[in-house]
Design a protein around this motif. Structure first.
Motif, mmCIF file in Angstrom:
data_model
loop_
_atom_site.group_PDB
_atom_site.id
_atom_site.type_symbol
_atom_site.label_atom_id
_atom_site.label_comp_id
_atom_site.label_asym_id
_atom_site.label_seq_id
_atom_site.Cartn_x
_atom_site.Cartn_y
_atom_site.Cartn_z
ATOM 1 N N VAL A 37 0.876 -1.170 0.000
ATOM 2 C CA VAL A 37 0.000 0.000 0.000
ATOM 3 C C VAL A 37 0.914 1.220 0.000
ATOM 4 C CG1 VAL A 37 -1.682 1.297 1.364
ATOM 5 C CG2 VAL A 37 -1.818 -1.174 1.274
ATOM 6 N N LEU A 72 -6.232 -4.267 -2.857
ATOM 7 C CA LEU A 72 -5.869 -2.987 -2.256
ATOM 8 C C LEU A 72 -6.024 -1.829 -3.229
ATOM 9 C CD1 LEU A 72 -2.798 -4.157 -0.159
ATOM 10 C CD2 LEU A 72 -5.071 -3.572 0.670
ATOM 11 N N ASN A 73 -5.690 -2.024 -4.508
ATOM 12 C CA ASN A 73 -5.880 -0.958 -5.495
ATOM 13 C C ASN A 73 -7.354 -0.609 -5.633
ATOM 14 O OD1 ASN A 73 -3.205 -0.724 -6.115
ATOM 15 N ND2 ASN A 73 -3.315 -1.772 -8.062
ATOM 16 N N GLN A 117 -8.387 1.316 -2.482
ATOM 17 C CA GLN A 117 -7.746 2.630 -2.480
ATOM 18 C C GLN A 117 -8.396 3.562 -3.512
ATOM 19 O OE1 GLN A 117 -3.472 2.493 -3.215
ATOM 20 N NE2 GLN A 117 -3.144 3.769 -1.419
#
Length: 95
Positions: free
Chosen positions: A29, A77-78, A81
């Motif tokens: 991250v 996570l992308n 985010q």
């Protein structure tokens, strides 16, 4: 071998390697010193021992591994985010 990629799944660039069972993606991250999470993404052929080794290594350096069981296009996570960024910038449509 762990490669940091924000878009390429491990099978895309390791399929023809002789040691492909030892390859995975370690996707941190950003910024990693503020959010110490690293996503470990295996290909279908990644040896679980390679995942175990990567997980232990990242724990030793103060990261928190999030271990995936399969490849996911764009990584988890992308995706999370992107939604947080869109929300914070007002890019999401109002309900």
């Amino acid at each position: 071998m762990a490669s940091s990629s924000s878009a390429l799944m491990p099978s895309v660039f390791t399929a023809d390697l002789p040691g492909r069972a030892r390859c995975l993606v370690a996707h941190p991250v950003n910024p990693p010193h503020v959010v110490p999470i690293v996503e470990l993404c295996p290909a279908d052929y990644t040896d679980p021992k390679a995942m175990d080794f990567a997980e232990a290594l990242f724990r030793q350096v103060g990261q928190v591994p999030a271990r995936l069981t399969r490849e996911i296009d764009g990584f988890i996570l992308n995706r999370l985010q992107a939604v947080l960024l869109a929300e914070s910038c007002g890019w999401l449509p109002k309900a």
